[in-house]
Design an enzyme around this catalytic site. Sequence first.
Site, PDB file in Angstrom:
ATOM      1  CG  HIS A 305      -2.075   0.923   1.088  1.00  0.00           C
ATOM      2  ND1 HIS A 305      -1.977   2.278   1.317  1.00  0.00           N
ATOM      3  CD2 HIS A 305      -3.337   0.683   0.702  1.00  0.00           C
ATOM      4  CE1 HIS A 305      -3.159   2.826   1.090  1.00  0.00           C
ATOM      5  NE2 HIS A 305      -4.000   1.892   0.713  1.00  0.00           N
ATOM      6  CG  ASP A 363      -8.347  -4.353  -2.765  1.00  0.00           C
ATOM      7  OD1 ASP A 363      -7.551  -3.411  -2.827  1.00  0.00           O
ATOM      8  OD2 ASP A 363      -9.573  -4.225  -2.919  1.00  0.00           O
TER       9      ASP A 363
HETATM   10  C1  SDX Z   1      -6.161   0.003  -2.982  1.00  0.00           C
HETATM   11  O1  SDX Z   1      -4.409   4.545  -2.153  1.00  0.00           O
HETATM   12  C2  SDX Z   1      -5.332   3.929  -1.553  1.00  0.00           C
HETATM   13  O2  SDX Z   1      -5.749   4.306  -0.469  1.00  0.00           O
HETATM   14  C3  SDX Z   1      -5.887   2.731  -2.275  1.00  0.00           C
HETATM   15  C4  SDX Z   1      -6.920   1.892  -1.516  1.00  0.00           C
HETATM   16  C5  SDX Z   1      -8.192   2.664  -1.276  1.00  0.00           C
HETATM   17  O3  SDX Z   1      -8.924   2.295  -0.344  1.00  0.00           O
HETATM   18  O4  SDX Z   1      -8.492   3.570  -2.091  1.00  0.00           O
HETATM   19  O5  SDX Z   1      -6.382   1.484  -0.268  1.00  0.00           O
HETATM   20  C6  SDX Z   1      -7.318   0.645  -2.290  1.00  0.00           C
HETATM   21  O6  SDX Z   1      -5.895   0.337  -4.106  1.00  0.00           O
HETATM   22  C7  SDX Z   1      -5.309  -0.979  -2.208  1.00  0.00           C
HETATM   23  C8  SDX Z   1      -4.071  -1.472  -3.048  1.00  0.00           C
HETATM   24  C9  SDX Z   1      -4.592  -2.593  -3.963  1.00  0.00           C
HETATM   25  N1  SDX Z   1      -3.510  -2.965  -4.930  1.00  0.00           N
HETATM   26  C10 SDX Z   1      -2.890  -4.154  -4.869  1.00  0.00           C
HETATM   27  O7  SDX Z   1      -3.064  -4.984  -3.963  1.00  0.00           O
HETATM   28  C11 SDX Z   1      -1.943  -4.404  -6.042  1.00  0.00           C
HETATM   29  C12 SDX Z   1      -0.606  -4.921  -5.514  1.00  0.00           C
HETATM   30  N2  SDX Z   1       0.082  -3.795  -4.820  1.00  0.00           N
HETATM   31  C13 SDX Z   1       1.046  -3.022  -5.581  1.00  0.00           C
HETATM   32  O8  SDX Z   1       0.710  -2.820  -6.920  1.00  0.00           O
HETATM   33  C14 SDX Z   1       1.535  -1.795  -4.802  1.00  0.00           C
HETATM   34  O9  SDX Z   1       1.840  -2.224  -3.549  1.00  0.00           O
HETATM   35  C15 SDX Z   1       0.659  -0.568  -4.702  1.00  0.00           C
HETATM   36  C16 SDX Z   1       0.175  -0.094  -6.021  1.00  0.00           C
HETATM   37  C17 SDX Z   1      -0.514  -0.848  -3.819  1.00  0.00           C
HETATM   38  C18 SDX Z   1       1.505   0.544  -4.052  1.00  0.00           C
HETATM   39  O10 SDX Z   1       2.451   0.928  -4.978  1.00  0.00           O
HETATM   40  P1  SDX Z   1       3.631   1.960  -4.583  1.00  0.00           P
HETATM   41  O11 SDX Z   1       3.341   2.648  -3.297  1.00  0.00           O
HETATM   42  O12 SDX Z   1       3.909   2.795  -5.792  1.00  0.00           O
HETATM   43  O13 SDX Z   1       4.831   1.017  -4.257  1.00  0.00           O
HETATM   44  P2  SDX Z   1       5.862   0.490  -5.312  1.00  0.00           P
HETATM   45  O14 SDX Z   1       5.139  -0.101  -6.475  1.00  0.00           O
HETATM   46  O15 SDX Z   1       6.843   1.600  -5.549  1.00  0.00           O
HETATM   47  O16 SDX Z   1       6.562  -0.700  -4.516  1.00  0.00           O
HETATM   48  C19 SDX Z   1       7.625  -0.467  -3.632  1.00  0.00           C
HETATM   49  C20 SDX Z   1       8.467  -1.751  -3.702  1.00  0.00           C
HETATM   50  C21 SDX Z   1       8.910  -2.078  -5.131  1.00  0.00           C
HETATM   51  O17 SDX Z   1      10.124  -2.857  -5.006  1.00  0.00           O
HETATM   52  P3  SDX Z   1      11.557  -2.086  -5.188  1.00  0.00           P
HETATM   53  O18 SDX Z   1      11.487  -1.357  -6.518  1.00  0.00           O
HETATM   54  O19 SDX Z   1      11.645  -1.129  -4.004  1.00  0.00           O
HETATM   55  O20 SDX Z   1      12.566  -3.191  -5.161  1.00  0.00           O
HETATM   56  O21 SDX Z   1       7.688  -2.884  -3.281  1.00  0.00           O
HETATM   57  C22 SDX Z   1       7.494  -3.780  -4.372  1.00  0.00           C
HETATM   58  C23 SDX Z   1       7.835  -3.005  -5.645  1.00  0.00           C
HETATM   59  O22 SDX Z   1       8.321  -3.885  -6.638  1.00  0.00           O
HETATM   60  N3  SDX Z   1       6.098  -4.181  -4.331  1.00  0.00           N
HETATM   61  C24 SDX Z   1       5.654  -5.425  -4.517  1.00  0.00           C
HETATM   62  C25 SDX Z   1       4.265  -5.342  -4.306  1.00  0.00           C
HETATM   63  N4  SDX Z   1       3.898  -4.084  -4.008  1.00  0.00           N
HETATM   64  C26 SDX Z   1       5.042  -3.358  -4.040  1.00  0.00           C
HETATM   65  N5  SDX Z   1       6.278  -6.579  -4.836  1.00  0.00           N
HETATM   66  C27 SDX Z   1       5.500  -7.687  -4.960  1.00  0.00           C
HETATM   67  N6  SDX Z   1       4.134  -7.688  -4.758  1.00  0.00           N
HETATM   68  C28 SDX Z   1       3.502  -6.531  -4.431  1.00  0.00           C
HETATM   69  N7  SDX Z   1       2.167  -6.539  -4.226  1.00  0.00           N
END
Ligand code: SDX
Length: 424
Positions: A305, A363
């Site tokens: 998140h 989720d």
């Molecule tokens: C919702 O914003 C809100 O409030 C949203 C929400 C709401 O109520 O409105 O809470 C609802 O959207 C919840 C999130 C649902 N999405 C998912 O579950 C999809 C999986 N999650 C990721 O796509 C991600 O964690 C996000 C989109 C939720 C957050 O993305 P960020 O903050 O831009 O983080 P990032 O992508 O920069 O990740 C940071 C690191 C990265 O690794 P490094 O580059 O540092 O090595 O963490 C890794 C990412 O690769 N990473 C993951 C991961 N999520 C982040 N690796 C594997 N699996 C994951 N799920």
Amino acid sequence: MTDRKATLSVGDKSIELPIYSGTVGPDVIDVRGLVQEGVFTYDPGFVSTAACESAITYIDGAKGILLHRGYPIDQLAEQSDFLEVCYLLLNGELPTAEENKRFHDTIKNHTMLHDQMRNFFHGFRRDAHPMAIMCGVVGALSAFYHDQMDVTDPKQREVTAHRLIAKMPTIAAWCYKYSVGQPFMYPRNDLSYAENFLYMMFGTPCEEYQPNPVLANAMDKIFILHADHEQNASTSTVRLAGSTGANPYACIASGIAALWGPAHGGANEAVLDMLAEIGDVSNIDTFIQKAKDKDDPFRLMGFGHRVYKNFDPRAKVMSETAHQVLTELGLENDPLLKIAQRLEQIALEDEYFVQRQLYPNVDFYSGIILKAIGIPTSMFTVIFAMSRTIGWFSHWNEMVSGNYRIGRPRQLYTGSPKRDYPKK
Ligand code: SDX
């Protein structure tokens, strides 16, 4: 506001910028004056940017805190109901008993759609994704309810709020009914908001359908847990659309479109698809490796998140609700739940996830509940949108009822410098 200043050195210039404090949470530095200094801030993804001032929802990602108008989400989920939370988000205070009854009755009397909208549904292919139908139908509401669309009139905004809260369950259920070729069920005024939704989803003209109270209670909790979440991607989309003066139905439709993405509201559907793809607990390690592999686009859906770096307080309530529903339905041994529980356990012990503070989000468990209730995965984000409509509207209403400017970000230009068109 305060007279505190931040000092920014740009080249040989020293620029003073005002600092403001909110009720709670990080201070903000007002950078609006930077454009006069010939520089912009740069924050793709808005990781460190406060785009507005708001009094609706507060999140502390480090402490796993979520407050709606100051009330903790777990207390609202346990002690309130979705319509009372709608009133709170919209008006800023909990209703009195009399206000609550009047609000519930008002919503009950707006649940039907203009009957000509049935034709609108029939313009879609039967195999259309329900989110595609919901996007279209909600945007089209402005073609049917244009009598109350003066955004400067608080009374007209209130009527539009009532219409949207009341009609979204009907629209959502009809998206489902249309996709399975069953007749639309009209809302009933003798059922609660959540019971009515289950009735319109699963009832048929052929026999009596009485919603299961445990499942209706779980649906109401799901509605509360998804109602609002500060300036997330879809809410920010609604605010940006609203800043142009667009009508509220068009703005809510823009929020639905933004929510659809798998990184946002589409994650609940993606979690179920992921669990099905994993198929068995014995395959979890393979998928954990895929999630870590930068060359592999696979993400552990339902994890991570932008704000929560400890735990998502909604996921805790959702996990408890999942157990209640699966026990009620005799599905305690649901294979998907077993995979989800094992996945959560492994991920929370794995250095990659711990180091990046990736925890289950709202989720992760919601899809397991919805699937157990019999709702197809293609409807999961539709239900998220139905619930989040009150959050979107409350933020839109907060913005348009105050002073606001059209949202118009700038950029770091990396394209070609000026060049002349080649002479022929
Ligand atoms: C919702 O914003 C809100 O409030 C949203 C929400 C709401 O109520 O409105 O809470 C609802 O959207 C919840 C999130 C649902 N999405 C998912 O579950 C999809 C999986 N999650 C990721 O796509 C991600 O964690 C996000 C989109 C939720 C957050 O993305 P960020 O903050 O831009 O983080 P990032 O992508 O920069 O990740 C940071 C690191 C990265 O690794 P490094 O580059 O540092 O090595 O963490 C890794 C990412 O690769 N990473 C993951 C991961 N999520 C982040 N690796 C594997 N699996 C994951 N799920």
